[in-house]
Motif scaffolding. Structure first.
Motif, PDB file in Angstrom:
ATOM      1  N   ALA A  79       0.904  -1.173   0.104  1.00 17.45           N
ATOM      2  CA  ALA A  79      -0.098  -0.158  -0.052  1.00 17.45           C
ATOM      3  C   ALA A  79       0.840   1.299   0.051  1.00 17.45           C
ATOM      4  O   ALA A  79       0.477   2.213  -0.844  1.00 17.45           O
ATOM      5  N   ALA A  80       1.819   1.175   0.708  1.00 18.00           N
ATOM      6  CA  ALA A  80       2.884   2.300   1.021  1.00 18.00           C
ATOM      7  C   ALA A  80       3.464   2.538  -0.466  1.00 18.00           C
ATOM      8  O   ALA A  80       3.914   3.502  -1.214  1.00 18.00           O
ATOM      9  N   GLY A  81       3.976   1.571  -0.906  1.00 13.47           N
ATOM     10  CA  GLY A  81       4.691   1.523  -2.418  1.00 13.47           C
ATOM     11  C   GLY A  81       3.656   1.899  -3.529  1.00 13.47           C
ATOM     12  O   GLY A  81       4.017   2.836  -4.327  1.00 13.47           O
ATOM     13  N   HIS A  82       2.308   1.890  -3.410  1.00 13.54           N
ATOM     14  CA  HIS A  82       1.342   2.236  -4.147  1.00 13.54           C
ATOM     15  C   HIS A  82       1.076   3.804  -4.146  1.00 13.54           C
ATOM     16  O   HIS A  82       1.156   4.356  -5.146  1.00 13.54           O
ATOM     17  N   PRO A 126       7.650   1.207  -7.105  1.00 11.79           N
ATOM     18  CA  PRO A 126       7.592  -0.273  -7.751  1.00 11.79           C
ATOM     19  C   PRO A 126       8.405  -1.363  -6.752  1.00 11.79           C
ATOM     20  O   PRO A 126       8.125  -2.522  -6.507  1.00 11.79           O
ATOM     21  N   ALA A 127       9.757  -0.809  -6.297  1.00  8.78           N
ATOM     22  CA  ALA A 127      10.367  -1.725  -5.687  1.00  8.78           C
ATOM     23  C   ALA A 127       9.822  -1.997  -4.324  1.00  8.78           C
ATOM     24  O   ALA A 127       9.877  -3.058  -3.685  1.00  8.78           O
ATOM     25  N   GLN A 128       9.248  -1.064  -3.498  1.00 15.35           N
ATOM     26  CA  GLN A 128       8.626  -1.304  -2.264  1.00 15.35           C
ATOM     27  C   GLN A 128       7.415  -1.935  -2.501  1.00 15.35           C
ATOM     28  O   GLN A 128       7.195  -3.045  -1.697  1.00 15.35           O
ATOM     29  N   LYS A 129       6.631  -1.981  -3.398  1.00 16.64           N
ATOM     30  CA  LYS A 129       5.361  -2.673  -3.990  1.00 16.64           C
ATOM     31  C   LYS A 129       6.026  -4.227  -4.092  1.00 16.64           C
ATOM     32  O   LYS A 129       5.143  -5.311  -3.391  1.00 16.64           O
ATOM     33  N   ALA A 130       7.105  -4.481  -4.680  1.00 20.84           N
ATOM     34  CA  ALA A 130       7.511  -5.860  -4.899  1.00 20.84           C
ATOM     35  C   ALA A 130       8.096  -6.513  -3.637  1.00 20.84           C
ATOM     36  O   ALA A 130       7.843  -7.820  -3.214  1.00 20.84           O
ATOM     37  N   GLU A 131       8.722  -5.631  -2.792  1.00 21.47           N
ATOM     38  CA  GLU A 131       9.202  -6.025  -1.235  1.00 21.47           C
ATOM     39  C   GLU A 131       8.103  -6.522  -0.667  1.00 21.47           C
ATOM     40  O   GLU A 131       7.999  -7.680   0.042  1.00 21.47           O
TER      41      GLU A 131
END
Length: 60
Positions: free
Chosen positions: A22-25, A30-35
């Protein structure tokens, strides 16, 4: 007892992974979403291990 431990850890990882996604969104990162997705999958796997341990009576 291992069943409960794995299930709780798995749930915690799943929740943390969803939060990271959610934070990555929001940040358009994209890196945070993948993590976050990877951590969510790790949590799902841990919960599965807990279910298997429960079915086998912690003999795993």
């Amino acid at each position: 007892m291992g069943e409960l431990k794995d299930t709780v850890k798995g749930l915690a990882n799943e929740v943390a992974g969803n939060a990271k996604q959610a934070a990555g969104h929001v940040r358009n990162d994209p890196a945070q979403k993948a993590e976050g997705k990877a951590q969510e999958k790790k949590g799902e796997l841990q919960q599965g291990v807990g279910k298997i341990k429960g079915a086998l009576g912690d003999r795993v």
